[in-house]
Write a protein that holds these residues in place. Structure first.
Motif, PDB file in Angstrom:
ATOM      1  N   GLY B  53       0.799  -1.220   0.000  1.00 15.51           N
ATOM      2  CA  GLY B  53       0.000   0.000   0.000  1.00 15.51           C
ATOM      3  C   GLY B  53       0.830   1.267   0.000  1.00 15.51           C
ATOM      4  N   HIS B  54       2.131   1.111   0.097  1.00 17.14           N
ATOM      5  CA  HIS B  54       3.004   2.294   0.126  1.00 17.14           C
ATOM      6  C   HIS B  54       3.033   2.960  -1.253  1.00 17.14           C
ATOM      7  N   ALA B  55       2.833   4.278  -1.276  1.00 16.99           N
ATOM      8  CA  ALA B  55       2.893   5.033  -2.537  1.00 16.99           C
ATOM      9  C   ALA B  55       4.207   5.801  -2.575  1.00 16.99           C
ATOM     10  N   GLU B  67       3.116   8.671  -8.868  1.00 20.18           N
ATOM     11  CA  GLU B  67       3.336   7.809  -7.699  1.00 20.18           C
ATOM     12  C   GLU B  67       3.142   6.364  -8.100  1.00 20.18           C
ATOM     13  N   THR B  69       2.326   2.661  -6.525  1.00 21.36           N
ATOM     14  CA  THR B  69       1.792   2.043  -5.313  1.00 21.36           C
ATOM     15  C   THR B  69       2.034   0.539  -5.371  1.00 21.36           C
ATOM     16  N   ARG B  71       0.926  -2.957  -4.273  1.00 25.03           N
ATOM     17  CA  ARG B  71      -0.270  -3.621  -3.743  1.00 25.03           C
ATOM     18  C   ARG B  71       0.082  -4.841  -2.904  1.00 25.03           C
ATOM     19  N   SER B 195       0.250  -0.019 -11.645  1.00 32.16           N
ATOM     20  CA  SER B 195      -0.173   0.646 -10.395  1.00 32.16           C
ATOM     21  C   SER B 195       0.485   2.009 -10.234  1.00 32.16           C
TER      22      SER B 195
END
Lengths: 414, 203
Positions: B53-55, B67, B69, B71, B195
């Motif tokens: 979940g880190h962007a 950015e 991300t 998943r 993503s």
């Protein structure tokens, strides 16, 4: 004083004959040192002869009998030459590894970058030799200093910098390391790597580094070499960073930025300042008194601080800020240069006055030899058939004056 | 000028030292710098984990920010070979993801096919055997149009994607490969290639 009196009483050509004889036969004088100074240390030479040091201060004594020339390079000089050759070869291999892939895929752009690099180098090489006070230095040691910067220092910096920046990324995290990595890496690594080359050149060609002005010039040339190779690497990197869609434009933009904007306050300036430090140490056989050691250390730290200022992301990275930083660095380098120049000219002029008096030259005529213009004017005034002997006399007087200046520098207190 | 007087005598001055310590110190300093830092780097951890979940901000212009991300868990950022907002190297098991941000300098932004050809040349500069296949259109999760194609070399194969930013001022490319990775390994994680999101600053 008796030595000085002996020197004065000797007919001017006599020492020349004696020196030529020594050089031709490889006998007579101790290798590379003053008589009685077994290790050839400048401190010892200056202290031991006393009067020779005074010669530079205008006592009339000439240094001729006290300086001799080695009939063969000493082992440290040979070792330094070998180290320069090995280091340059190794550095070249590293750089070829860096550039070969790009040269294969972007041949036109790399050739353009090489042409721009060569033009920068040619101009810098001419300029930095030209700024040496009194006369232009010997071309070969200058070329070797520049070669070290072009190859060995840059090749080693590729290895050392990437490893240290990677270490900083591990310690500080990627964002902080990206922002500060250059400032925390390059000033230390690169200044030491460039300076190491000047030390090796000074060991391999001791006559090339006889004072702060020589150190400034050799340092500037080593820095120039480094800067030119770095410009080449940055130009090739700019092709990739711009998406490889307009490679020639990227190369030109990179060159304009790095030569036209940051160039006046870049590697040449930093290493010139650090090289000046070596010019304080070499005349005392690398065994400086505390004051001189402190001054030399201060100059090396100043060079690192100048480098840090350029690389650190302080005050932002806008063009006006970069220009201001470049101006500060350029000014610092110029102040060091002017001090070294003044010292060199003062000592050489004093020695010329003494040497000229010994030859019966008017003081003004002797002092005029300290400038290129003065020598040129004297040549123009002489009859065409006299040019060769006049030129030879000028060379001889300057040789001896610079020798006396070097000896007086070694004998002078810190 | 009096060039004839400018030549200096070669060889040594009176202080010509027989001292070994200056050249020894110089050679020693060079040797230490090229060996000590690599050794230090080797003992330090060269990667840091990337949270699910880190962007990660991977590029920006005056108007647009990009950015990426993650998943899934398990990705690691290789900090030593990465540079913020320029190039990132990630790994997850045998899969390796390289993300590069390029900033064209031409007044008129290059087209996506031009950028694709530039990516092909850039990859070949790194590894002469690398080839990009013909590009196909693709879309990121946020709808940004890009190009995708196969990547092959003598040692590995995988997928490349390229997204020009909506304002054309920069572009982000990604290659998903792995010397020891199977097609299944790469297919498991290829969602990372889409993503990416481009956000206008005024949005």
């Amino acid at each position: 004083m008796s030595r000085a009196r002996d020197s004065r009483s000797a007919a001017v050509p006599a020492p020349r004959r004696s020196r030529s004889h020594d050089r031709a036969t490889g006998s007579g004088a101790p290798r590379g040192g003053a008589p009685g100074a077994g290790t050839g240390g400048a401190g010892e030479a200056g202290a031991g002869t006393g009067g020779t040091g005074e010669a530079g201060a205008g006592t009339g004594g000439r240094p001729t009998p006290h300086h001799a020339y080695p009939d063969a390079p000493r082992p440290p000089a040979l070792a330094a030459t070998a180290a320069i050759a090995l280091g340059s070869a190794a550095g070249l291999l590293v750089l070829l590894g860096q550039l070969s892939g790009s040269a294969r895929v972007f041949p036109g752009e790399v050739v353009l970058a090489l042409v721009l690099a060569a033009a920068t180098f040619a101009f810098g090489f001419w300029l930095f030799r030209r700024i040496r006070p009194v006369r232009t230095p010997d071309r070969f040691p200058c070329a070797v200093a520049a070669l070290w910067g072009l190859t060995a220092a840059t090749g080693a910096a590729v290895i050392a910098n990437s490893a240290l920046r990677s270490a900083w990324s591990s310690v500080l995290g990627l964002d902080l390391a990206t922002a500060w990595g250059a400032a925390l890496t390059a000033p230390f690594n690169e200044e030491l790597l460039k300076l190491a080359g000047v030390v090796l050149v000074a060991t391999a060609f001791p006559r090339a580094l006889r004072g702060p002005a020589d150190g400034f010039v050799l340092g500037a040339l080593a820095g120039l070499g480094f800067e030119v190779t770095e410009n080449l690497l940055y130009a090739v990197s700019a092709i990739v960073q711009s998406g490889a869609t307009a490679g020639a434009l990227s190369v030109v933009q990179s060159a304009v930025l790095r030569v036209g904007v940051t160039g006046p306050g870049s590697h040449w300036a930093m290493t010139a300042v650090a090289g000046t430090a070596l010019g304080l140490l070499a005349p005392v056989a690398w065994r400086p008194p505390p004051g001189r050691a402190a001054a030399a250390t201060g100059l090396v730290l100043l060079a690192m601080a100048m480098h840090w200022l350029l690389d650190a992301p302080v005050f932002g990275n806008t063009v006006p800020v970069i220009l201001a930083k470049v101006l500060v660095i350029f000014t610092a380098a110029m102040l060091v240069y002017l001090a070294a120049r003044r010292d060199h000219r003062r000592r050489v002029r004093a020695a010329l006055a003494a040497g000229g008096a010994a030859e019966g030259l008017p003081r003004s005529a002797a002092l005029a030899l300290a400038s290129r213009g003065g020598r040129y004017r004297e040549l123009r005034r002489s009859a065409p058939g006299d040019h060769a002997p006049v030129r030879e006399r000028q060379r001889r007087l300057l040789d001896d004056a610079e020798e006396a200046a070097a000896i007086s520098r070694g004998a002078a207190p810190s | 000028m009096a060039p004839g007087t400018d030549a200096q005598r070669p060889h040594a001055p009176p202080h010509a030292g027989g001292s070994w310590w200056p050249p020894g110190l110089a050679v020693g300093a060079v040797a230490v710098l090229v060996t000590a830092w690599p050794l230090l780097d080797r003992v330090l951890p060269g990667t840091e984990p990337v949270r699910s979940g880190h962007a990660l901000a991977v590029g920006s212009s005056e108007d647009v920010e990009a950015e990426l991300t993650f998943r899934r868990d398990g990705w690691a950022l290789r900090t030593g070979t990465s540079t913020a907002e320029r190039v990132y190297h990630f790994s997850r098991g045998p899969a390796e993801l390289t993300l590069s941000t390029v900033t064209p300098t031409t007044a008129v932004p290059p087209t996506a096919p031009e950028l694709w050809r530039g990516l092909d040349r850039t990859l070949r500069a790194g590894d002469g055997s690398t080839r990009l296949g013909p590009p196909d259109p693709t879309r990121a999760e946020d709808g940004t149009r890009g190009l995708t194609g196969t990547l092959t070399s003598d040692t590995e194969s995988g997928t490349a994607v390229l997204y020009p930013s909506p304002d054309g001022r920069f572009a982000v490319s990604m290659t998903l490969t792995g010397r020891d990775a199977t097609r299944a390994d790469l297919a498991d994680v290829d969602d990372v290639l889409t993503s990416i999101t481009f956000t206008r600053e005024d949005a």
